[in-house]
Design an enzyme around this catalytic site. Sequence first.
Site, PDB file in Angstrom:
ATOM      1  N   GLY A  44      -7.372   2.629  -0.604  1.00 24.14           N
ATOM      2  CA  GLY A  44      -6.140   3.568  -0.881  1.00 24.14           C
ATOM      3  C   GLY A  44      -6.222   3.487  -2.249  1.00 24.14           C
ATOM      4  N   ASP A  45      -4.717   4.247  -3.044  1.00 24.38           N
ATOM      5  CA  ASP A  45      -5.141   4.768  -4.514  1.00 24.38           C
ATOM      6  C   ASP A  45      -4.456   4.233  -4.795  1.00 24.38           C
ATOM      7  OD1 ASP A  45      -5.249   6.325  -6.334  1.00 24.38           O
ATOM      8  OD2 ASP A  45      -4.671   8.025  -5.864  1.00 24.38           O
ATOM      9  N   PHE A  46      -3.705   3.193  -5.622  1.00 22.99           N
ATOM     10  CA  PHE A  46      -2.866   2.791  -6.943  1.00 22.99           C
ATOM     11  C   PHE A  46      -1.558   3.813  -7.080  1.00 22.99           C
ATOM     12  CE2 PHE A  46      -6.759   0.967  -9.507  1.00 22.99           C
ATOM     13  CZ  PHE A  46      -6.428   2.464  -9.955  1.00 22.99           C
TER      14      PHE A  46
ATOM     15  N   HIS B 161      -6.410  -1.309 -18.498  1.00 23.18           N
ATOM     16  CA  HIS B 161      -7.424  -0.774 -19.941  1.00 23.18           C
ATOM     17  C   HIS B 161      -7.128   0.163 -19.956  1.00 23.18           C
ATOM     18  CE1 HIS B 161     -11.598  -2.159 -19.447  1.00 23.18           C
ATOM     19  NE2 HIS B 161     -10.945  -1.274 -18.335  1.00 23.18           N
TER      20      HIS B 161
END
Length: 352
Positions: free
Chosen positions: A242-244, A262
């Site tokens: 998935g994509d955060f 970061h």
Amino acid sequence: MDDKTRAASAQPMPPAVQEPPPHVKLIQMATGSWVARMVWAAAKLGLADQLAAGPRSAEELAGPLGLHAPSLHRFMRCLASLGVLGERPGQRFALTELGEALRTGAPGAARSTVLTFGSSWFTGPLDEIIHSLQTGKTAFEKVHGMPVFDYLGQHPDEASLFSETMIGVHGQEPAAVAAAYDFSPFRTVVDVGGATGNLLAAILARHPGPHGVLFDRPYVVAEAPALLEARGVRERVTIEPGDFFETVPAGADAYVLSHVIHDWSEAQCLAILAHVREAMQPDGRLLLVEMVLPAGDAPHPGKLLDMVMLTLPGGQERTEEEYRQLLAKAGFRLTRVVPTESAVGVVEAVRA
């Protein structure tokens, strides 16, 4: 005074090691790029693999490698002066302990790391650091026309090498983090942006209670099953691609983000943290594994890495106070920073 004492006192004192003058120090810093190119060339040629069976001469290696033998001899002599090789009788060269670490598949992933750091896709943006200093924008996008992680998504070979590089650069951290922070109270630990699961595997190996969830982009987690199987924790890990920036797995009581925050701009960090805050249990913990910068002039590897973050992905390293401020904007309260036996600390936070 006896004879031995007199003899000892008569011996000349060794000359004091003098600090080089400032101009020499600066020039030595500049020639560091020369050393980097020599090590990169050795990695690119697979020279350590060629010498794995024993000492060989440039004449013996030139044919298989398609190189000019006299030039190769000079190159190997240079590597010997750097401690990567050792010269033997008959102008033959052997691997030193340092050179052994440059072999393909050697522990620590040094070869993959050297190849990544010396590749044109990585060094090109660093050559354009002035652009980042002038604009605050990434030099990577100027050079390649897209963000770094989009680039890696379109270049699977470089992406695979980059994943190995992260293990090489941060290889000492997982065991240090697992030892320094007590994960045993948690039921489920979600490693957000956890790549191939190197950190999560170390946490689960040391703490047998929690279940792990590995969450990252599909092309990244594709290589995770093999690593988790090799570490003996595959059955305790759920892999969720998935994509955060869109969502993160819900309902866990611990969310680990190792070298994720970061990488991104403040606005992007706040978006990621908002998804975590929404997904986590009310009494859950947010754990950021990052190089927390010391204040003042104290040297720290994160201060140099900060320039890479500026130039390539557009993120930044932070001090404890800067993390406190960022987390407050995201609705978290920084509770403590747990030091580890590595360059990183664990920034612990709860919902504010």
